[in-house]
Motif scaffolding. Structure first.
Motif, PDB file in Angstrom:
ATOM      1  N   VAL A   1       0.829  -1.200   0.000  1.00 35.81           N
ATOM      2  CA  VAL A   1       0.000   0.000   0.000  1.00 35.81           C
ATOM      3  C   VAL A   1       0.866   1.254   0.000  1.00 35.81           C
ATOM      4  N   LEU A   2       1.865   1.302   0.879  1.00 31.65           N
ATOM      5  CA  LEU A   2       2.779   2.438   0.915  1.00 31.65           C
ATOM      6  C   LEU A   2       3.571   2.543  -0.383  1.00 31.65           C
ATOM      7  N   GLU A   3       3.921   1.388  -0.953  1.00 32.05           N
ATOM      8  CA  GLU A   3       4.671   1.390  -2.207  1.00 32.05           C
ATOM      9  C   GLU A   3       3.848   2.010  -3.339  1.00 32.05           C
ATOM     10  N   ALA A   4       2.566   1.682  -3.402  1.00 30.51           N
ATOM     11  CA  ALA A   4       1.714   2.250  -4.445  1.00 30.51           C
ATOM     12  C   ALA A   4       1.610   3.763  -4.302  1.00 30.51           C
ATOM     13  N   LEU A   5       1.448   4.244  -3.078  1.00 32.40           N
ATOM     14  CA  LEU A   5       1.390   5.683  -2.846  1.00 32.40           C
ATOM     15  C   LEU A   5       2.710   6.360  -3.227  1.00 32.40           C
ATOM     16  N   ALA A   6       3.834   5.730  -2.853  1.00 38.99           N
ATOM     17  CA  ALA A   6       5.145   6.297  -3.152  1.00 38.99           C
ATOM     18  C   ALA A   6       5.400   6.325  -4.656  1.00 38.99           C
TER      19      ALA A   6
END
Length: 495
Positions: free
Chosen positions: A396-401
């Motif tokens: 999830v954090l990777e997609a946002l980043a």
């Protein structure tokens, strides 16, 4: 042998020294160069080397380590002075000296001449040094470990700043800044134990780093050998392999990862060796100001760190032998980050000496097929070095980043808050319901391995991470750069 004849022979040495020194001065005058001044320390060292040449060979006495030993014992510090050794009958020495074509080819500011005779044989040594610093006296031998050793001296133009490097008896190299004290540069150090240390003042000026002073310091009754029996390789390729083997032998002894030969670095090193051998200068910086980084960049070589060693001697191994025993050069050989080596070898026509160039580097890792994975690996490495728990990779954090990295590139603007959208922190807390804290790092890097060691990365509170990475060109930051976004999060209890 009658007493009269014996006295005549004893008087011949000083006479030959005087006449040889006069001949050297005349040669410098004829060449239009400044005449070197007599230096008592170099005269003492030259006499010791002449005796060594009689006992062994002229080549052994002229070796860099033998010369450094003699100069150091005499209280001198001139690094790598030119040593001319001639053997024969006393009557032959001056005639042979007059045949030395390269006697005044290089500038010199200090001179020493020594003669030794035994059993009808004689040896003449001429030492020519280009002084780069005037050092205060430094003791060369201590019976017990001293509390500290002070090295202080006035740098001579064009040198402007300096650092002190010490190869300790263990073989490790220590580095010390030299502070300005009135007109001088000074530093103190403490030997790590009994044995021999090599002490070097490395000056810096317009031509790049230059060894300004080099001498040995002994603690205790240790007797260090200066034997230099070197069998030189027959070809350039054999020379490259021999130098690589020496470098890796040293790194293995010091517990470091071995380096491998790099063809691209080899081409860069060979081109520089050829320039040094043919264009009449010997430095890390060319007359137009070009340096190693510029040469690597011009060749398209991508690197994280790089260093260069230069040497000149009777062959590549002899040149490398001198490099190993120069603390500043040795530090390049022992740099843990260096992974590859390129070796350049060229013969200089004017004096027959071999020019050796060693370029060591840590190449940039582009991450191959998985550059994002390489970033995570770099983050894990840095956490592990600090004994911190590894971060959990969050899709999830990777997609946002990743989304934010693309938006930054499209706008040529590296900011957490872009003009046409919500703050990235707000998106994190909205998407990750249990996120208690969050921090964001932004960076422009040349390779995935160059992740900045930020406060967020080293914060033990953070548990998960997401990485966004895109490559692109930017008017603001340059072409072919990696735009990096790293989001760190700390979750509530029960995560």
């Amino acid at each position: 042998m009658s007493l009269v004849v014996a006295l005549l022979l004893a008087a011949a040495g000083p006479t030959i020294e005087r006449d040889a020194a006069s001949q050297v001065r005349q040669r410098f005058e004829q060449a239009g160069r400044s005449v070197p001044a007599d230096d008592p320390r170099l005269f003492s060292a030259a006499r010791a080397l002449a005796r060594r040449a009689l006992d062994r060979t002229a080549g052994d006495a002229a070796g860099l380590l033998s010369v450094t030993e003699a100069v150091s014992t005499a209280g001198g510090w001139d690094a790598s002075p030119t040593a001319i050794l001639i053997k024969g009958s006393p009557a032959q020495l001056l005639e042979e000296l007059s045949q030395q074509r390269s006697l005044a080819n290089e500038p010199a500011s200090v001179l020493g001449v020594g003669v030794a005779e035994a059993g009808g044989r004689a040896a003449l040594c001429v030492l020519l040094g280009l002084r780069k610093v005037e050092l205060e006296p430094v003791a060369r031998h201590f019976k017990k470990l001293p509390r500290e050793v002070r090295v202080c001296g006035e740098l001579l133009p064009p040198l402007e700043t300096a650092e002190l490097f010490v190869t300790q008896p263990s073989g490790a190299v220590s580095r010390f800044p030299m502070s300005a004290v009135k007109q001088k540069r000074c530093a103190t150090f403490k030997p790590s134990g009994e044995g021999r240390s090599a002490v070097e003042v490395l000056g810096k000026g317009p031509r790049g780093p230059e060894v300004a002073a080099l001498f040995f310091l002994d603690v205790g009754a240790t007797v260090a050998s200066v034997d230099q029996q070197v069998i030189e390789p027959a070809t350039v390729e054999e020379g490259r392999r021999a130098v690589l083997a020496r470098v890796n032998g040293l790194r293995k002894t010091m517990g470091l990862e071995l380096v491998r030969a790099d063809p691209a670095l080899e081409a860069i090193a060979q081109a520089w060796a050829t320039r040094l051998a043919t264009e009449g200068f010997f430095a890390h910086v060319d007359p137009s100001g070009g340096d190693l980084k510029g040469r690597l960049k011009a060749a398209g070589y991508r690197f994280q760190a790089a260093g260069e060693n230069l040497g000149a001697s009777t062959g590549p191994l002899a040149a490398h032998f001198g490099i190993e025993h120069s603390p500043g050069h040795r530090l390049n050989l022992l740099e843990p980050d260096h992974r590859v080596l390129g070796v350049g070898i060229t013969r200089r026509e004017e004096d027959g000496l071999t020019v050796l160039v060693e370029v060591l580097a840590a190449p940039l890792d582009d991450g191959g097929a998985d550059p994002v994975g390489a970033v995570y690996h770099a983050l894990d490495d840095q956490r592990q070095k600090r004994a911190l728990k590894p971060l959990k990779r969050s899709p999830v954090l990777e997609a946002l980043a990743q989304e934010h990295a693309r938006r930054c590139l499209s706008r040529d603007l590296l900011k957490v808050e872009l003009p046409d959208g919500r703050k990235l922190h707000e998106k994190v807390f909205e998407t990750v319901a249990d996120a208690k804290e969050a921090s964001i790092d932004l960076a422009i890097v040349d390779a995935p391995s160059l992740v900045p060691a930020s406060k967020n990365l080293t914060d033990a509170r953070y548990e998960s991470v997401g990485v966004g990475l895109v490559r692109g060109d930017s008017e603001r930051y340059g072409s072919d750069k990696l735009w990096l976004v790293v989001i760190y999060a700390n979750h509530g209890a029960g995560d």
